[in-house]
Design a protein around this motif. Structure first.
Motif, PDB file in Angstrom:
ATOM      1  N   GLY A 175       0.827  -1.202   0.000  1.00  0.00           N
ATOM      2  CA  GLY A 175       0.000   0.000   0.000  1.00  0.00           C
ATOM      3  C   GLY A 175       0.863   1.254   0.000  1.00  0.00           C
ATOM      4  N   PRO A 176       0.245   2.427  -0.167  1.00  0.00           N
ATOM      5  CA  PRO A 176       0.992   3.683  -0.154  1.00  0.00           C
ATOM      6  C   PRO A 176       1.267   4.149   1.275  1.00  0.00           C
ATOM      7  N   ALA A 177       2.058   5.195   1.404  1.00  0.00           N
ATOM      8  CA  ALA A 177       2.267   5.803   2.720  1.00  0.00           C
ATOM      9  C   ALA A 177       0.964   6.426   3.193  1.00  0.00           C
ATOM     10  N   ASN A 178       0.704   6.350   4.481  1.00  0.00           N
ATOM     11  CA  ASN A 178      -0.461   7.001   5.064  1.00  0.00           C
ATOM     12  C   ASN A 178      -0.049   8.326   5.689  1.00  0.00           C
ATOM     13  N   THR A 179      -1.000   9.225   5.808  1.00  0.00           N
ATOM     14  CA  THR A 179      -0.727  10.512   6.437  1.00  0.00           C
ATOM     15  C   THR A 179      -2.011  11.114   6.947  1.00  0.00           C
ATOM     16  N   THR A 180      -1.893  11.934   7.996  1.00  0.00           N
ATOM     17  CA  THR A 180      -3.064  12.669   8.470  1.00  0.00           C
ATOM     18  C   THR A 180      -3.508  13.620   7.359  1.00  0.00           C
ATOM     19  N   TYR A 181      -4.806  13.703   7.149  1.00  0.00           N
ATOM     20  CA  TYR A 181      -5.339  14.415   5.991  1.00  0.00           C
ATOM     21  C   TYR A 181      -5.811  15.822   6.326  1.00  0.00           C
ATOM     22  N   GLY A 182      -5.401  16.793   5.501  1.00  0.00           N
ATOM     23  CA  GLY A 182      -5.895  18.147   5.652  1.00  0.00           C
ATOM     24  C   GLY A 182      -7.391  18.238   5.422  1.00  0.00           C
ATOM     25  N   GLU A 183      -7.905  17.427   4.480  1.00  0.00           N
ATOM     26  CA  GLU A 183      -9.349  17.426   4.230  1.00  0.00           C
ATOM     27  C   GLU A 183     -10.130  17.100   5.500  1.00  0.00           C
ATOM     28  N   LEU A 191     -14.124  18.541   9.878  1.00  0.00           N
ATOM     29  CA  LEU A 191     -14.354  18.816  11.299  1.00  0.00           C
ATOM     30  C   LEU A 191     -14.897  20.226  11.498  1.00  0.00           C
ATOM     31  N   GLU A 192     -14.321  21.188  10.790  1.00  0.00           N
ATOM     32  CA  GLU A 192     -14.736  22.577  10.936  1.00  0.00           C
ATOM     33  C   GLU A 192     -16.119  22.807  10.350  1.00  0.00           C
ATOM     34  N   VAL A 247     -18.743  18.365  13.981  1.00  0.00           N
ATOM     35  CA  VAL A 247     -18.779  17.074  14.654  1.00  0.00           C
ATOM     36  C   VAL A 247     -17.341  16.665  14.938  1.00  0.00           C
ATOM     37  N   HIS A 248     -16.969  16.656  16.210  1.00  0.00           N
ATOM     38  CA  HIS A 248     -15.574  16.434  16.591  1.00  0.00           C
ATOM     39  C   HIS A 248     -15.368  15.096  17.299  1.00  0.00           C
TER      40      HIS A 248
END
Length: 461
Positions: free
Chosen positions: A303-311, A316-317, A321-322
């Protein structure tokens, strides 16, 4: 509390059906960018690159693993990282040594092996944070650094939103208008699922326009169901074990510097949005471990590298819903789709213009959060040091659109624009005199100073 400004921190109060809808909305928002990475990588490897099925499963499982590492506290979704695209291209172009007579499909596992090593480098930074303490690390990441970096995260994604939307402006405008309408004038549940409504209503419009014979701007069909028709209903993903080679590792591993800087920026943005100091609790070291191991485990099976997503921050904003439980539901949906190729292809047939229309809001909100960070923290721009730091970060983050490439040992190492922005911002903040930011002296101050002021908590203002 005013409904318009209210925040849902425990989605269980809404009931299971609504939680599932919110999870589906979150998955839709992440889906486009997540599957775009294997699509682009396949272009580099002549169709023998990453699998969309494997990518979805690794994104879902990686997100769940990240939540376990962060004590189930951080509402973050891990999707495919774009930072490593340059590395994939570099490995695909290798034609010396053992790579001389390899097919593209044979080269891919070596690219994944490089990503495994890159993910493990996260653990090195996590260890440093654990040893010296988050206070000392965050001394180098005051609001004057994190704020402009967050702005760059959103603005660097803006061209993608415009490019996607330009394929069919009618659909993009419909999607954008629906999201805005329900976010401003929606009532009850409709107000917190504007993205899902924007996707479904604009997709219905796409079906109508396609039926009457309209096409995209380039003359292509608005909808193409050939992939869904050919896909099986249920199928096992084509997992494959990675392989290791020093040249491929040198092409991939250094990109971890960029990915880690982006990770810190994303965690800062999520903290600022949610109103929680995630840098301190559960701790930056835990978020780095979760992201790094999720990346290594994904690449381990092709699989590819994972990363926290800006989207993720934009959703959330926008939805207010947090609750991390909603993100975990989205992750489960992604895993399920990975085993249902036909449904995954059907969702993948969504016109890119719809993704572009929704992204207009999501990407813009990320930058707006960065601006809000700077304003709420009262960053003093009458000080030359602060102006210089912000100026250099913004120019690096937006000016180096293709990153900066170095040639090391026959391999190309590319630092992305965001990595350069973070590196120069951190260096300037450390070198220039007048740094008056002290993390950890007052937890309320830390929350309001760039790590998550909650607009609902007036006592923090």
């Amino acid at each position: 509390m005013n409904e318009r400004n209210s925040v849902v921190r425990d989605a269980r109060t809404l009931g299971i059906p609504k939680m599932l809808l919110l999870g589906l909305q979150h998955m839709f928002a992440m889906f486009g960018a997540t599957i775009l990475v294997p699509i682009l990588v396949n272009n580099y490897f002549n169709g023998e690159g990453l699998s969309i099925q494997v990518t979805l499963i690794c994104a879902g499982l990686g997100t769940l693993f990240f939540h376990l590492c962060t004590k189930l506290k951080v509402p973050a979704f891990l999707g495919s990282s774009f930072a490593f695209l340059g590395g994939f291209q570099a490995v695909a172009n290798l034609d010396t040594g053992i790579f001389a007579n390899m097919t593209m499909g044979e080269k891919l596992p070596y690219a994944c092996g490089g990503i495994v090593v890159a993910g493990l480098l996260y653990l090195v930074l996590a260890l440093i944070v654990q040893l010296v303490g988050v206070k000392r690390v965050m001394h180098f990441l005051p609001p004057v650094v994190t704020g402009p970096i967050i702005i760059c995260i959103g603005l660097s994604l803006a061209p993608s939103a415009v490019s996607n939307a330009s394929t069919n402006w009618i659909l993009a405008i419909i999607a954008l208008a629906v999201v805005i309408f329900f976010n401003i004038w929606g009532k009850g549940m409709l107000r917190i699922i504007p993205i899902l409504l924007g996707v479904t209503i604009s997709y219905a419009a796409a079906l109508i326009l396609n039926a009457v014979g309209m096409t995209n701007a380039d003359g292509s069909a608005i909808l193409d169901f050939s992939g869904a028709a050919a896909a099986s209903l249920v199928g096992l993903p084509p997992f494959q074990l990675c392989k290791f080679n020093l040249t491929a590792i040198l092409a991939m591993a250094p990109i971890a510097i960029a990915a880690m800087m982006e990770h810190i920026g994303d965690i800062s943005a999520i903290s600022a949005t949610v109103g929680e100091n995630f840098m301190e609790d559960p701790g930056l070291q835990r978020t780095l471990i979760g992201d790094g191991l999720a990346t290594s485990l994904s690449a381990l099976v092709g699989g590819p590298a994972n990363t926290t997503y800006g989207e993720n921050t934009g959703v959330l904003e926008l939805s207010r819903v947090h609750d991390p439980r909603v993100i975990r539901i989205a992750a489960v949906f992604a895993v399920i789709l990975g085993f249902i190729p036909k449904v995954a292809e059907l969702i993948g047939s969504m016109p890119t213009a719809i993704v572009g229309g929704v992204s207009f809001i999501l990407y813009g909100m990320i930058s707006a959060i960065g601006v809000r960070n700077i304003v709420e923290n009262k960053v003093d721009f009458t000080k030359s040091r602060n102006l210089i730091i912000a100026a250099v970060i913004l120019v690096c983050g937006l000016g180096f659109s293709g990153g900066l490439t170095f040639h090391v040992g026959g391999a190309d190492i590319t630092l992305t624009s965001l990595a350069l922005a973070a590196i120069f911002g951190i260096l300037l903040n450390a070198i220039l005199p007048g740094n008056d930011y002290e993390f950890g002296n007052d937890i309320r101050g830390d929350v309001s100073r760039g790590l998550g002021q909650n607009p609902q908590n007036s006592e923090l203002k």
